[in-house]
Design an enzyme around this catalytic site. Structure first.
Site, mmCIF file in Angstrom:
data_model
loop_
_atom_site.group_PDB
_atom_site.id
_atom_site.type_symbol
_atom_site.label_atom_id
_atom_site.label_comp_id
_atom_site.label_asym_id
_atom_site.label_seq_id
_atom_site.Cartn_x
_atom_site.Cartn_y
_atom_site.Cartn_z
ATOM 1 N N SER A 132 0.856 -1.182 0.000
ATOM 2 C CA SER A 132 0.000 0.000 0.000
ATOM 3 C C SER A 132 0.888 1.226 0.000
ATOM 4 O O SER A 132 1.850 1.309 0.775
ATOM 5 C CB SER A 132 -0.928 0.004 1.212
ATOM 6 O OG SER A 132 -1.862 1.060 1.086
ATOM 7 N N GLU A 133 0.583 2.185 -0.862
ATOM 8 C CA GLU A 133 1.470 3.329 -1.089
ATOM 9 C C GLU A 133 1.770 4.119 0.177
ATOM 10 O O GLU A 133 2.793 4.787 0.274
ATOM 11 C CB GLU A 133 0.849 4.264 -2.137
ATOM 12 C CG GLU A 133 -0.436 4.935 -1.652
ATOM 13 C CD GLU A 133 -1.213 5.645 -2.760
ATOM 14 O OE1 GLU A 133 -1.029 5.296 -3.935
ATOM 15 O OE2 GLU A 133 -2.015 6.539 -2.432
#
Lengths: 219, 226, 219, 226
Positions: A53-54
């Protein structure tokens, strides 16, 4: 219309499952908003895929049950998440360093349009009144080792989204490797789109009729 | 003796000046320092530039700051969902918006922190956000040049802190906080827990105290379920 | 020579103590090899100064007793060290980010020469047969908020080291703010060197005679 | 299943090719992966470029690698004290030496890791090491442009590792290791301890497994007292 009537288009979950089948054991994968978030449920048994997840997570697990939520853990959509054993947390410069540096094996995003030269448009429409918002889309498109798109083959009105040239503003140029839709799986090659497979009952001609870009059969 | 603890949010923010560029930690509401935001609202500085990943999604404080009319510009990657207060100012031309790809914001902030005035990135090449930027080819690929994003103030949410300003974070509350903490002239931290010097394992400190100017212990709430 | 005979030059520890007096409470300080390593012992009572080591340490303490050495902890000279309460460990890119980014209040280095324009030469001589080695010196000189030099005023042979222009290869240009020697403390100003104080018994003229660069009295 | 553990050093290094650029973790001998160095010596690859902060100060393995004649070039910040094996090859022109400021090596390696092809730094401006480099002024100060330093292989010393390749380090054994681990096509780790997946707290992982290809458990010695 007789052929069209026999087509069994893939459902949203079937689309996710079709793409998931092509993710090998051990890949590091970032999933965009919308359809791609369905993918983890369909990773074939026995494969270990690490989801990124960024906002600084590797090793996202399933969504938590309502009574066991740690609200300090969210994904890029700001949903609460869980961490698998083996997960790690890091800051934004490190997370986007991972993205930009080509360390993710795969990123799967939705899109408005994909062009036969691999261009992708998925961040802005041409409507001037919308407040622009890009998030991590351009970084993910430019940086990931492979970019696959998961989207409906046409708009709800039937307008093509697999196009010769994107009409919407680009997110990145020449980066898409594959497109998975409700009608087909396509590979982007130097010659344009090659059809990997099609929805049951769909003919190549019928698929081409729903596609602005020229399609090629697999050699 | 080094003691960066201050008693109140008001004291921590007392000298924030008009025209400041303010880095605001957090991704959505997680890791966003709510009490410092409220404090900035009360403090009254105007003509602010806010650098924040979002435009106030889920945030109790940021939309109020927009509504106060004291933000001149937002530098942001994803201003959606857009708080009505922001939308209204934007439509009427009363607030500027610079949309920057998320990784480019992060790297520009880090560049400022580490003394790098400019760097090249492939992100935004050939797009509307890359228009007008200087480009250069390296090894056959085109990149845009991006400049360091310097700031006057950073507002940070930590989990644990000591009097030297060493910090740890919790979960994805980390996000932009460690990078922003390094990049401002004045770094102000609200922390959920204040611990004794020596209680943080040197191996586990995420933000070394050298980057921190002031720490205030507040009863930082958990983010709401989402 | 009668005046010279009355001079009491500062010893090495007195030089370190003289400089240490000027380090305020709360500064973050990197110390170079040699003379500067004596400084921590002379920080005045009641001041807390945090010492940085380029290899990823903030909060270095005194050298450990021989029977309580953790050999995984070393400083830039590769001596075993201790960590104070409040110490932190980080990797090289972060450590030099700290240096280059101007986060250190002070760096104290030795030098071969310092010039009146603030140039420093401390990494290489002009002898062509030496294997060049720079370490972190250029980063520390370019990046620290303040660079002070602690060194003998002249070479053992009496040749000047406080000069108009450096004859040795530069480590960095225009960065030195102060020089502390066995004879004087000098400030580098836009007009050149200003004398802050001198060793007991030394006259301004006598100091100038031992210095190639022109000296100025404090205003 | 992701399992990056390999049984032996020989297996971990089997496919290192002639001509490889090899990042070697460690600052002096601390954090330098001794068994991987010995393994590289045994493995036989030639024409190597070694990137290491030192030229073998205190290292049992690195001088032997020089003596083997299989290192074509050393990229290094501080090749002193100089091992006789290196000095001899250098004097006779049989090994190339590129001296790079320590912070510039670290940042060039990181740049390669994070997809930045080039950046600007003030370090070395106006010095012999800055000669011939492209310069550019930003806000009235002159900087040199430095390029990313890409590598084929990184040899890393960790303290704890799990089968996903997540790593922690011990003390100042951290140094270049986390940065180098991110920057090579093939990252090979020797670890002092192998732990079960889940034993490393996600908050305390220093090198996420995504950067690591192979981990081998070896009885890594403590560095000698110094």
């Amino acid at each position: 219309m007789s052929t069209a009537e026999q087509i069994r288009q893939l459902s949203r979950t079937e689309m996710a499952a079709r793409l998931a089948r092509d993710i090998p054991d051990g890949w590091y994968v970032n999933l965009g908003l919308g359809l791609p978030t369905l993918i983890p449920d369909y990773i074939p048994e026995g494969r270990e895929v690490v989801f990124h997840s960024e906002n600084g997570v590797l090793g996202m697990g399933p969504l938590p049950p309502k009574d066991a939520v740690d609200t300090w853990l969210v994904n890029a959509t700001k949903q609460n998440i869980t961490l698998l054993k083996g997960a790690s947390l890091f800051h934004h410069a490190d997370s986007f360093g991972m993205i930009r540096g080509g360390h993710l094996d795969l990123c799967v995003l939705g899109a408005y349009e994909v062009a036969e030269n691999g261009d992708i448009a998925n961040w802005a429409t041409n409507e001037n009144d919308a407040i622009p918002a890009v998030g991590g889309a351009m970084d993910l498109c430019s940086g990931s080792r492979r970019l696959w798109v998961l989207m409906e083959h046409t708009t709800k009105e039937g307008a093509p989204r697999i196009v010769r040239r994107c009409s919407y503003p680009l997110t990145a140029a020449g980066v898409v490797k594959r497109v998975y839709t409700n009608l087909a799986a396509l590979e982007v090659t130097p010659d344009g789109f090659t059809v990997l497979d099609m929805a049951p009952g769909l003919s190549f001609e019928s698929l081409q009729a729903r596609t602005e870009a020229k399609l090629h059969r697999q050699a | 003796m080094i003691d960066k603890r201050v008693a109140t949010v008001a004291e921590a923010l007392a000298d924030v000046k008009d025209g400041s560029v303010v880095l605001l930690g957090g991704f959505g509401v997680v890791g966003q320092p709510q009490q410092l935001l409220e404090g900035l609202l009360a403090q009254g500085a105007r003509d602010l530039t806010i650098v924040s990943n979002n435009a106030g999604f889920g945030s109790p404080g940021l939309p109020k700051l927009f509504a106060s009319g004291r933000v001149a510009k937002l530098i942001c990657s994803f201003p959606r969902p857009t708080p009505p207060a922001f939308e209204e100012l934007y439509r009427s031309g009363k607030i500027k918006l610079e949309v920057v790809p998320q990784g480019t914001i992060a790297e520009r902030i880090r560049a400022a922190a580490v003394g790098v005035p400019a760097f090249y990135t492939p992100t935004s090449v050939g797009t509307r956000l890359g228009e007008g930027k200087e480009t250069r080819d390296f090894d056959g690929r085109t990149y845009v040049m991006e400049r360091a994003l310097h700031a006057d103030v950073a507002l940070i949410q930590a989990w644990r802190a000591d009097r030297w300003g060493n910090l740890t974070y919790r979960g994805t509350g980390r996000n932009f906080n460690p990078v922003m903490a390094m990049a401002a002239k004045l770094t102000i931290v609200q922390t959920r827990h204040m611990v004794e010097l020596g209680d943080l394992d040197p191996e586990q400190v995420v933000t070394p105290g050298i980057f921190v100017d002031r720490v205030v212990l507040v009863d930082s709430p958990d983010p709401p379920p989402a």
